[in-house]
Design a protein around this motif. Structure first.
Motif, PDB file in Angstrom:
ATOM      1  N   UNK A 161      33.441  21.444  36.785  1.00  0.00           N
ATOM      2  CA  UNK A 161      32.625  21.415  35.677  1.00  0.00           C
ATOM      3  C   UNK A 161      33.299  20.646  34.437  1.00  0.00           C
ATOM      4  N   UNK A 162      32.753  20.529  33.499  1.00  0.00           N
ATOM      5  CA  UNK A 162      33.205  19.833  32.240  1.00  0.00           C
ATOM      6  C   UNK A 162      33.957  20.694  31.472  1.00  0.00           C
ATOM      7  N   UNK A 163      34.732  20.577  30.642  1.00  0.00           N
ATOM      8  CA  UNK A 163      35.549  21.549  29.794  1.00  0.00           C
ATOM      9  C   UNK A 163      34.576  22.233  28.910  1.00  0.00           C
ATOM     10  N   UNK A 164      33.423  21.709  28.492  1.00  0.00           N
ATOM     11  CA  UNK A 164      32.682  22.347  27.474  1.00  0.00           C
ATOM     12  C   UNK A 164      31.792  23.293  28.062  1.00  0.00           C
ATOM     13  N   UNK A 165      31.574  23.452  29.633  1.00  0.00           N
ATOM     14  CA  UNK A 165      30.468  24.277  30.429  1.00  0.00           C
ATOM     15  C   UNK A 165      31.050  25.711  30.190  1.00  0.00           C
ATOM     16  N   UNK A 166      30.103  26.616  30.189  1.00  0.00           N
ATOM     17  CA  UNK A 166      30.345  28.062  29.932  1.00  0.00           C
ATOM     18  C   UNK A 166      31.316  28.505  31.090  1.00  0.00           C
ATOM     19  N   UNK A 167      31.271  28.020  32.128  1.00  0.00           N
ATOM     20  CA  UNK A 167      32.118  28.524  33.249  1.00  0.00           C
ATOM     21  C   UNK A 167      33.512  28.035  33.114  1.00  0.00           C
TER      22      UNK A 167
END
Length: 291
Positions: free
Chosen positions: A169-175
Motif C-alpha cells: 500500500x502507500x505510506x499514507x494508507x491506514x494499514x
C-alpha cells in the motif's frame, strides 16, 4: 530430395497467416507463385496440408503434424546459412517474457548473453503468460520466460527460479503501520490488480480462491508501473512480485503488507516448444539462465 527449402518456407508462411496473399507479402512473392509452390509440394507427395474454405486456408491435422518438423528443419537451414556468412555460430534469438521478468530480469540476461556472444542478438517481446504460450506454439518466439503455470502437450516447461508476491500500500494508507493483516481485513480493501491471464493474477487468485467473490477489485491493469503509481496515489492496495517492488520499498514510496494467511510463493518457468530446434543461440541463453 523431392521438396525444397523454399517450398517449406511457403508452407510455413501460409500456415502462419492462413492466407495466401499475406504469406506472399511476407515472402516478397506473388500470390500465384506462393499458390504454385504450395500446390507443387502437395502434389509431389499426393497430400493435402490445408482445408480450403472459400479464400481461406485452414491447416489440417497432417499439416499440423508436419509443421513443427518443417519449422525445425528451416531453422537449422537458416542457422547454417548464418554460419556460412559469419563463419561462426550466432544470429538472433526471439525471447518472450512476461511483464515482471521482461522488465526486471531479462535486461541482465540479455547483457550477459551479448557480452559473452557479441555476434548474437536478442529480440525481446513482453506479454502475459497466455500470449507467450500462443506465440511459442505458433513458432513466433524461441524461448518463453513466464510467471504463470501452463499445461500443453507441445510445450516443455521447466522450473527456473523461485519468486513470491507481496501485498503493498502507500505510506499514507491506514494499514501502512499495521504489523500483520488478517484475511478478513484483506477482504475489506479496494484492490488494484493485474489483468486475468497474467501469471501474477493467477498466483493471487489461487491464494484467495475461496474468497474471490468477496474481493472489491477497483482496477485491473496490464502494467506493473501503472499499478504501483495507482497505489502510491492512494487508490487502493495491490499484490505484485517482490522483484518489481524492491526499489519502491527501499525508497519508501510503497509499504509491504504482511499477509501470513496467504500463500503467495510461486515458481518462474522457462518454456520451449517440444519440437523446436535448439540453435546455438537458444542453448547459450538456457545456459546463462541456469547459471
Amino acid at each position: 530430395m523431392k521438396f525444397t527449402l523454399k517450398q517449406l518456407r511457403v508452407f510455413l508462411a501460409v500456415a502462419h497467416h492462413q492466407n495466401v496473399s499475406r504469406a506472399a507479402r511476407e515472402m516478397a512473392m506473388s500470390q500465384s507463385a506462393v499458390s504454385g509452390a504450395l500446390k507443387e509440394l502437395e502434389s509431389q507427395f499426393d497430400i493435402q496440408l490445408f482445408d480450403r474454405v472459400g479464400k481461406r486456408l485452414q491447416i489440417n491435422e497432417l499439416g499440423r503434424i508436419l509443421r513443427s518438423k518443417s519449422e525445425a528443419l528451416v531453422a537449422q537451414a537458416l542457422e547454417l546459412e548464418q554460419d556460412f556468412f559469419q563463419h561462426q555460430a550466432g544470429g538472433e534469438i526471439k525471447v518472450g517474457a512476461t511483464l515482471t521478468i521482461g522488465n526486471y530480469l531479462c535486461v541482465g540476461l540479455m547483457d550477459r548473453f551479448m557480452a559473452s556472444f557479441p555476434e548474437s542478438r536478442v529480440k525481446l517481446d513482453v506479454a502475459n503468460t497466455e500470449t507467450i504460450a500462443r506465440e511459442i506454439l505458433d513458432f513466433k518466439i524461441d524461448i518463453g520466460m513466464i510467471e504463470g503455470e501452463l499445461q500443453h502437450p507441445d510445450l516443455l516447461i521447466q522450473p527456473w527460479r523461485q519468486d513470491e508476491l507481496v501485498c503493498f500500500c502507500s505510506p499514507e494508507h491506514p494499514l501502512a503501520s499495521v504489523g500483520e493483516l488478517s484475511l478478513e481485513r484483506l477482504l475489506g480493501l479496494k484492490w488494484i490488480l493485474r489483468e486475468p491471464g497474467s501469471g501474477t493474477r493467477q498466483t493471487f487468485d489461487r491464494a484467495l480462491y475461496e474468497h474471490l467473490h468477496a474481493l472489491d477489485v477497483l482496477l485491473e491493469l496490464q502494467h506493473t508501473e501503472a499499478i504501483k503509481r495507482a497505489v502510491e496515489s492512494g487508490l487502493g492496495v495491490s499484490c505484485l512480485s517482490r522483484i518489481a517492488l524492491v526499489e519502491a520499498f527501499a525508497r519508501g514510496s510503497l509499504v509491504a503488507l504482511k499477509t501470513p494467511d496467504l500463500n503467495l510463493q510461486r515458481m518462474l518457468f522457462i518454456v520451449l516448444h517440444r519440437h523446436k530446434y535448439r540453435s546455438a543461440g537458444i542453448q547459450r541463453w538456457l545456459k546463462i539462465c541456469e547459471a
